[in-house]
Enzyme design. Sequence first.
Site, PDB file in Angstrom:
ATOM      1  CG  HIS A  54      -1.817  -0.978   1.264  1.00 50.97           C
ATOM      2  ND1 HIS A  54      -1.862  -2.025   1.873  1.00 50.97           N
ATOM      3  CD2 HIS A  54      -2.746  -1.494   0.827  1.00 50.97           C
ATOM      4  CE1 HIS A  54      -2.428  -3.530   1.888  1.00 50.97           C
ATOM      5  NE2 HIS A  54      -3.739  -2.387   1.128  1.00 50.97           N
ATOM      6  CG  ASP A  80      31.002 -31.043   6.823  1.00 52.01           C
ATOM      7  OD1 ASP A  80      31.240 -32.267   7.554  1.00 52.01           O
ATOM      8  OD2 ASP A  80      32.268 -30.111   6.531  1.00 52.01           O
ATOM      9  CG  HIS A  93      36.149 -32.970   6.221  1.00 52.35           C
ATOM     10  ND1 HIS A  93      34.264 -32.678   5.300  1.00 52.35           N
ATOM     11  CD2 HIS A  93      35.166 -32.212   7.425  1.00 52.35           C
ATOM     12  CE1 HIS A  93      33.872 -32.139   6.058  1.00 52.35           C
ATOM     13  NE2 HIS A  93      34.667 -31.452   6.990  1.00 52.35           N
ATOM     14  CG  ASP A 142      32.707 -34.270  15.383  1.00 56.72           C
ATOM     15  OD1 ASP A 142      33.595 -34.515  15.280  1.00 56.72           O
ATOM     16  OD2 ASP A 142      31.338 -34.029  15.153  1.00 56.72           O
ATOM     17  CG  HIS A 179      33.580 -34.493  11.490  1.00 56.43           C
ATOM     18  ND1 HIS A 179      33.853 -33.011  12.173  1.00 56.43           N
ATOM     19  CD2 HIS A 179      32.688 -33.989   9.826  1.00 56.43           C
ATOM     20  CE1 HIS A 179      34.413 -31.776  11.287  1.00 56.43           C
ATOM     21  NE2 HIS A 179      34.139 -32.419  10.296  1.00 56.43           N
TER      22      HIS A 179
END
Lengths: 453, 173, 111
Positions: free
Chosen positions: A112, A370, A222, A214, A217
């Site tokens: 508006h 990931d 990786h 973490d 991992h």
Amino acid sequence: MPNPYSGGPDRSMIDLVGGDGGEINPAIYVDEDIYRRELEQVFGRSWLFLAHGSQIPETGDFVSTYMGEDPVLVVRQKDGSVVAFLNQCRHRGMRICRTDCGKARSFTCSYHGWAYDISGRLVHVPLEQEAYHGEIDKDAWGPVRVPRIASFRNLIFGCWDEAAPDLETYIGDAAWYMDVMFDRSGAGSELISGVHKWVIPCNWKLAAEQFASDMYHAPYSHLSAVLASLPDDASPADADWPQEGAQFRAPRFGHGTGFFASERGWEFNVNTMGRTIVDYLAGKYSDAAVQHLGELRGRQITGQHMTIFPNFSFLPGINALRVWHPRGPQEMEVWSMILVDSDAPDEVKAAYRDRITRMFGTSGIFEQDDGENWVEVQRVLRGHKTRQTSLNASMGKGHTEDRSEYPGIVSGMFSEEAARGFYQHWARMMAGQSWEELAQEPASACGKPDSGS
Amino acid sequence: MNNRIDVETAREVEEFLFDEAALLDDGHFDEWLALFAPDIRYFVPVRTTRSARERDKEFSGTAELAHFDDDYEGLKTRIRRLATGFAWAEDPPSRTRHFVSNIRLRALENDEFEVTSNTLVYRSRLERQVDMFSGKRVDRLRRSGGGGKFEIAARTVYLDHTLILTNSISIFF
Amino acid sequence: MAFIASVEKSDLPLGAILKVETEVGPVAVCNVDGEFFAFSDTCTHGNWSLSEGWLDGHVIECTLHMAKFDIRTGCVLSPPATCPLKTFAVEDVDGEIRIELPAPDEGGEKK
């Protein structure tokens, strides 16, 4: 595992993470009711990262971002300050600004035509005399302002909760670890222009917790990126990573980080990050950082991952930073950026752009794997049995270490101490604990069972 | 320069692009890499939602963040990764279908061509993941050897997405 | 008699707009390709400063509701504005840009 999400909100929230954060009920990743409560209790009360100051250097520069699922505009003002307000017109709730970023001189709702200046003040209502008979109080009907804005090292944060501690207190001991990235040279930092944005169909906590805690991992998830980056004549032994390091759990408010700490410095990463960046971090350019931060933070801490609770994460040295924006319990948006020291040589800034883009971000050879993990964790949780199967976050419980060189609660590099800190703080916020209660260090952080309050 | 492209050349370029797409879809990544010139720049800029007034700022520049900005070594590293046995985002591999259309050619100097095409990449992964990528590709093709052979000297892919609606771009365009 | 407002030419590089407070209200003065133009700074639609606006050739666009005016004539080029903009004659006198303004009682927009 019984269903603890039935015993009244306060106790059940603490039980959802096994009291001390060490055993996780997967309901926290999938449950709609928990998610709605999370938007209110966690995102509605915590300090949230909004933007880096270098994204909005001049008057009227703005970025559109989110606090949880609430869209906000973050705008640089004439006096250099930053204002943030809900990207929602107070007339019928239309999104005021539909672009990602830019330079604004005003914001006008396309529905508006209610119009706002760059500080979010309602300055014009069409037909104000004819339709509203001059009776609308424009000062009272601007978009809702984010009441608290504060900066740390040019990182702009916002918070909805007047009762929250100030940003400095909220960050607390984590500041010492953040400075490895954000105050490396003392000259400040800037973003390489641009933001990677993508969608991962998983709960935001999977990512935020991983970046907090973490290191475990990395050697397996990786491995492909490390192997692919080795020179042709390398032996697999060249993929060896340092074994010394530590993990930090913030005594309060859920932050965490972990890292290698070794005299080998960044050399082990030369194949992935390239000679220019490694020399910048640990070689010929690094004396100033050592002078500014000391040998440990200036040169020896490497491979660091970190989360400032709830959803702001970064990788010091690699200098990738990201926000995990929640999009329902089953999805998040990742907004990822790359940071450089303002006084870094141009060739170093260029190397960061080239190398880190290859490693992290939408197509990053580290990042891709990931996403693969989190997506499958989430898909598995479609099941009835899988949702009732508790998950183990007990690594290193009761094995904090006395390491005087580090502030906060410290444990070995491979630990889930910071994950427990993350989940325990999350649960206490979800239980509706006041900031006075949240400021109390939970007993379990010292290896004792926690009563939950 | 005479910018008319003869039918034979147009046919050769089209065949080259279709063969290239087949190499990707069939997982012959080493052969795909061999199509690129040693001085390749493989560039996929980031796009942002901008007002019509700022439309010229939609795509990130060459000094800004990009989805890809790879030289030959960069592409080679990505492809080596796929063969490590640990590339979880592509093992099991994505199933892709590259559709290339709306090919337009312009002759450049030194026996090079600017080839603009539309690309639509369908990706299926694991049980039920489906992604679509749509974009405009601008290639610089260079005659190499003889007999209708080319190498790709530069590729820029202008995606139609701002927010990438998938968990990773682990494939190539 | 006409009032005069003036600005230094050096303050108005190519493409620049300046807002000048005058007896008859704020006036915008701008430099288009070395030629200077002056007009009422207040959009006739939304009471907003046009010197905050976007100047594209001889067209000024209000940032508030995108009304457009021709700065040479004051003509409305795009709604929601419907009333034309006042324009004023300018003169370049030895590096000084002089704006000729009507007296406030001659129909100026005295604020």
